[in-house]
Motif scaffolding. Structure first.
Motif, mmCIF file in Angstrom:
data_model
loop_
_atom_site.group_PDB
_atom_site.id
_atom_site.type_symbol
_atom_site.label_atom_id
_atom_site.label_comp_id
_atom_site.label_asym_id
_atom_site.label_seq_id
_atom_site.Cartn_x
_atom_site.Cartn_y
_atom_site.Cartn_z
ATOM 1 N N ARG A 1 67.447 56.500 28.164
ATOM 2 C CA ARG A 1 67.878 57.143 29.403
ATOM 3 C C ARG A 1 68.009 58.654 29.234
ATOM 4 N N TYR B 1 55.516 48.359 44.405
ATOM 5 C CA TYR B 1 56.800 47.689 44.195
ATOM 6 C C TYR B 1 56.941 46.355 44.919
ATOM 7 N N TYR C 1 64.250 55.987 44.003
ATOM 8 C CA TYR C 1 64.878 55.526 42.761
ATOM 9 C C TYR C 1 66.116 54.688 43.054
ATOM 10 N N ARG C 2 66.931 55.157 43.988
ATOM 11 C CA ARG C 2 68.155 54.423 44.330
ATOM 12 C C ARG C 2 67.838 53.062 44.951
ATOM 13 N N ILE D 1 65.011 51.274 44.569
ATOM 14 C CA ILE D 1 64.369 50.401 43.584
ATOM 15 C C ILE D 1 65.394 49.756 42.659
ATOM 16 N N HIS D 2 66.480 50.468 42.361
ATOM 17 C CA HIS D 2 67.507 49.933 41.462
ATOM 18 C C HIS D 2 68.656 49.281 42.229
ATOM 19 N N SER D 3 68.382 48.919 43.465
ATOM 20 C CA SER D 3 69.377 48.216 44.270
ATOM 21 C C SER D 3 68.939 46.765 44.481
ATOM 22 N N ARG E 1 65.172 44.998 43.808
ATOM 23 C CA ARG E 1 64.990 43.793 42.982
ATOM 24 C C ARG E 1 64.288 42.701 43.779
ATOM 25 N N CYS F 1 64.786 38.811 38.806
ATOM 26 C CA CYS F 1 65.100 39.645 39.965
ATOM 27 C C CYS F 1 65.511 38.802 41.145
#
Length: 329
Positions: free
Chosen positions: A5, A54, A177-178, A180-182, A186, A324
């Motif tokens: 990271r 995605y 980004y936010r 995709i990681h929510s 998933r 996921c």
């Protein structure tokens, strides 16, 4: 994991610093205009990557939504003097609304069938703006689109437009980004990896695919609004099928399913034609050869993850999709 990271954070910070410094390094107006076009194409490629990369849908009609955003902004700005800052979200919402109307009957299609449906939509939009002269001035296009204003500042130079495009791109990438990681992201990944398994585990595939389509095309509409004000003139010729294939090429070459991929692909395929302007008539042929070469040498693209490699195992992709889906459910 923490070290990875940190490395990613350093990489993104270095990239952002370099992008901010570009107008200080490039003093010629031509080079600054090319740099602004690169950032504009990053927005377009990243928005298409949101759909193709995605959720696993295959859209070829991105130029149509780009066109909707551009003409929405141009018509409202020239006829009703609507502010650029209000037109940015309005153009995105107009493109998203069209995507919902298209998606309701077509998103149950898959693969080449969905690709053909979106391709047909893009051509319908172009022919509509070409022939609806009372609204769009047809083949004459819409000239005289005013420069944006920010308080007492009129944005008119290439450097100012570059920074404006950079802010929009940064906002787009951060929000992507936010998401995709929510939970929503998933769900998209689960659908991409194995839609049948995702549905079996309680993921409402159609609803999430429609949402994905709307968000991706929203940013295409925003890019269209920016382009209209940046160019001060738009015409149907700017939104031919070639434009849609160029955006797709940027995604494929850069790498689907990653934030960095479309950035690299858009930069490479925008700068390359400028270096070989004498071969402009062979532009699409060169793009096609680059895509073929990429698929042969590196199927996942320059920065694509291993999930897009031709050598991936079905067991691995299936387990990722199920994981996921379990998180969403």
């Amino acid at each position: 994991m923490t070290g990875v990271r940190v490395k990613k954070a350093i990489l993104w910070a270095a990239l952002l610093t370099f992008l901010v410094a570009i107008p200080l390094l490039l003093r010629e107006n031509y080079l600054l205009r090319v740099a602004t076009t690169v950032v504009l194409n990053i927005i377009l490629a990243s928005s298409l990557n949101l759909i193709n990369g995605y959720s696993g849908q295959f859209s070829l009609g991105h130029a149509g939504f780009y066109c909707v955003g551009a003409y929405t902004a141009a018509i409202l700005a020239t006829r009703y003097q609507v502010s650029f800052w209000l037109l940015l979200p309005l153009s995105g919402l107009a493109a998203a609304a069209f995507s919902v109307l298209l998606g309701l009957p077509t998103l149950r299609l898959k693969g080449v069938f969905l690709a053909v449906a979106t391709l047909g939509f893009s051509e319908i939009i172009r022919l509509t703006v070409l022939n609806w002269s009372a609204l769009t001035r047809g083949p004459f296009g819409i000239p005289g689109i005013p420069f944006p204003r920010l308080f007492n500042l009129t944005i008119r130079t290439n450097a100012q437009f570059y920074y404006l495009a950079l802010v929009i791109a940064a906002l787009m990438l951060f929000s992507t980004y936010r998401i995709i990681h929510s939970r929503i992201g998933r769900a998209w990944i689960a659908i991409r990896e194995d839609e049948r398994s995702a549905r079996a585990m309680g993921v409402e595939a159609f609803r999430y695919k429609l949402l994905n389509f709307a968000i991706g095309t929203f940013w295409a509409g925003v890019a269209g609004c920016f382009y209209a004000f940046f160019a001060s003139y738009i015409s149907p010729d700017s939104f031919k099928l070639d434009e849609g294939f160029s955006i797709l090429a940027m995604v494929l070459v850069g790498g689907q399913g990653s934030l960095l991929g479309p950035i690299l692909g858009a930069t490479f395929l925008t700068v390359l034609p400028e270096l070989f302007r004498g071969l402009a008539e062979y532009r699409m042929l060169i793009f096609g050869l680059i895509i073929i070469l990429t698929m042969l040498v590196r199927p996942q693209g320059i920065a694509g993850g291993t999930m897009w490699s031709a050598k991936r195992s079905k067991a691995r992709s299936g387990s990722q999709g199920n994981a996921c889906a379990r998180e969403v459910a």
